[in-house]
Design an enzyme around this catalytic site. Structure first.
Site: not given
Lengths: 98, 487
Positions: B79, B154, B178
């Protein structure tokens, strides 16, 4: 409290944000709705309850005051939009009268 | 090579150890899949092909010298929120475009010490604020099971890449769901560890009292292997817990006879998909069939979770994001004086959701409103923690749905922040209480979209959570990787 455009503009200034006029409109409506929703918290009696700031309690963590490796001046400045010698360069903060 | 997609990392390590494949071949396999499929999934912001192949060659060299290790030569997607030395790290924000961190986050350092392979940077909502990746400044990632739908957020890029077979495993972060929500919506396994279990040093901060790093993987075994690598005390993070890390793989395959599983009555809400309810209930039946007992519990303050969360996370975000001022890194837009430079930089650099949260957070912290909002939310947070403390007196783990619905269509909620926030109702309370929780695939809805089961545990009880999740994975035998992404 009712959220007005003035409130949004003032808070945006505190947060150092410039907003486009249509954003001021949008955030005024949306923040009003979100805060109405958040006001539900007032239904709860929290008299005498200590607030939680961290889920896991911990004490201040200390370490020996020893010199260690760090990223150094060049490492720190490498991403700066503007630098001069070993400094970050910024627009004038204090106006000097000649 | 396609068979690799159905193997655990431990099995793939076996192939590497026996020299049936090399890390360079394995890395090449994933790079080819990214070339073929990421044009439609849009999970990666940037692929670091050169670094990946170099790391793979290095891993092969080490194996040639007789080295071994659980992640040696295994390709990961990361990420785009973890500082990684020499590799652009943007948090999917214009304000950090071009930022090259001068150091590694502790989790990255730990993976490097395992000689992992860095495939590239995965998309996310800007600064991890969002539930769909639609707040990314660069692109919206697609759900591998239906390209018209969002992957959740997210960590949507991480979930999509793992579930779509574009990496062996990924790292994500979870502030209000997330990791678990996108894992659930994409059919991956995603774990949010106990607050403090994994060091946050070098993680770009959103809400510091809630943020936690964890793995997204295709199976529970991989989750355990990655957790073994990233968990543990770190003197660089003052909130890090100084407790030894167990070998999480040892929990897998243990029976769950006598385990008490709490079912919170507040977690079957109106507006929840019938298919989600059904899959959760069938999973509970699996637990019972395997010798666990179900216990009716109550988490009475659940309805206040979203309100509490949005006060606390925006307050912390408004403070954390003050550092983006056009001075030290990232974007600068010139202004007539320094305040004007700050404002113009932040106008141009931040997207709509980030600005919305900075404004809300600044408001709840401002003079006159601090007690009414921020302090009040902190007190309600205490009540929510107590709810869980009470519940864990009568049960060992808690099982719920991850999300009330399956993946929604892109564009469906993006203009309605409150509805978007409410999609995280089942995951948010866990962050407020700092507890560990995991999302494991447990079925599909009528449209073929994945459904996740959330398992919540006591602090530092990640092992028991994985033990229960492993049972669901074996018994429910949910399909991984959509057929369309098989070749």
């Amino acid at each position: 409290m009712k959220i007005t455009k003035d409130v949004v503009e003032y808070v945006a200034h505190l947060g150092r944000l410039e907003l486009e006029p249509d954003e001021v409109e949008l955030y005024t409506t949306q923040l009003g709705r979100i805060l109405d929703y958040v006001d539900a918290l007032n239904k709860l009696d929290t008299e005498g309850i200590e607030p939680t700031s961290h889920a896991v309690p911990f004490d201040s963590v200390m370490r020996e005051d020893e010199v260690r490796d760090s990223i150094g001046i060049d490492g720190s400045l490498r991403n700066a939009p503007e630098r001069k010698e070993t400094f970050f360069k910024v627009p004038p903060i204090i106006e000097v009268e000649e | 090579m396609e068979r690799i997609l159905d193997m655990t990392i431990q099995e793939v390590r076996g192939l590497l150890r026996e020299k049936e494949i090399s890390s360079v071949e394995l890395t090449g396999f994933y790079l080819e899949r990214i070339k073929k499929h990421d044009g439609s999934l849009l999970a990666y912001l940037r692929v670091t092909e050169e670094e990946a192949l170099e790391m793979a060659r290095n891993a092969d060299l080490r194996m040639g010298q007789g080295e071994d290790g659980p992640l040696l030569g295994i390709p990961f997607g990361i990420k785009d929120i973890f500082c990684t030395k020499g590799i652009e790290t943007t948090c999917a924000s214009r304000i950090l475009e071009g930022f090259i961190p001068p150091y590694d986050a502790t989790v990255i350092k730990k993976l490097k010490n395992c000689s992992f392979v860095h495939l590239g940077r995965l998309n996310m909502d800007e600064f991890a604020m969002g539930s769909s990746t639609e707040n990314s400044a660069f692109q919206t990632t697609k759900n591998p099971w239906d390209l018209s739908r969002i992957p959740g957020g997210s960590s949507g890029g991480s979930a999509s890449a793992v579930a779509g077979g574009l990496c062996a495993a990924a790292l994500g972060t979870d502030t209000g769901g997330s990791i678990r929500q996108p894992a659930g919506l994409c059919g991956a396994v995603g774990m949010k560890p106990t607050y403090g279990r994994v060091s946050r040093y070098g993680l770009i901060a959103f809400a510091s009292s809630l943020d936690q790093i964890g793995p997204l993987t295709r199976n529970v075994s991989d989750c355990a292997v990655v957790m073994n690598a990233i968990a543990g005390y770190d003197p660089m993070d003052s909130t890090s817990i100084p407790q030894p890390v167990p070998d999480y793989t040892e929990f897998l395959g243990r029976d769950i006879k006598g385990m008490k599983i709490g079912i919170p009555r507040e977690y079957f809400i109106e507006g929840m998909d019938e298919d989600v309810k059904k899959a959760v209930k069938e999973s509970l039946a699996v637990f019972e069939h395997q010798g666990a007992s179900l216990v009716d519990i109550s988490l009475p303050h659940t309805e206040y979770a979203v309100a509490t969360y949005y006060v606390i996370c925006t307050a912390e975000a408004s403070s954390n994001l003050a550092r983006y001022d056009g001075v030290k890194y990232g974007l600068r837009v010139d202004g007539k004086d320094i305040i004007d430079m700050y404002k113009k930089t932040r106008l141009k650099g931040f997207g709509k959701e980030v600005k919305r949260r900075i404004i809300l957070g600044t408001y709840v912290l401002s003079s006159g409103y601090y007690d009414a909002y921020y302090r009040k939310a902190g007190k309600v947070r205490t009540l929510m923690r107590r709810d869980f403390d009470e519940a864990f007196k009568v049960c060992d783990i808690i099982a719920t749905a991850v999300s009330p619905t399956t993946a929604f269509k892109a564009g469906e909620k993006v203009d309605d922040p409150l509805t978007m926030y409410l999609s995280d109702i089942f995951t948010i309370p866990v962050n407020l209480a700092g507890l560990p929780a995991l999302s494991v695939p447990c079925g599909f809805d009528g449209n073929g979209l994945p459904i996740g089961l959330q398992i919540i545990g006591r602090p530092l009880d990640e092992g028991r959570i994985m033990q229960a999740a492993y049972v669901i994975e074996k018994e429910r035998a949910v399909k991984k990787i959509p057929d369309t992404l098989r070749s």
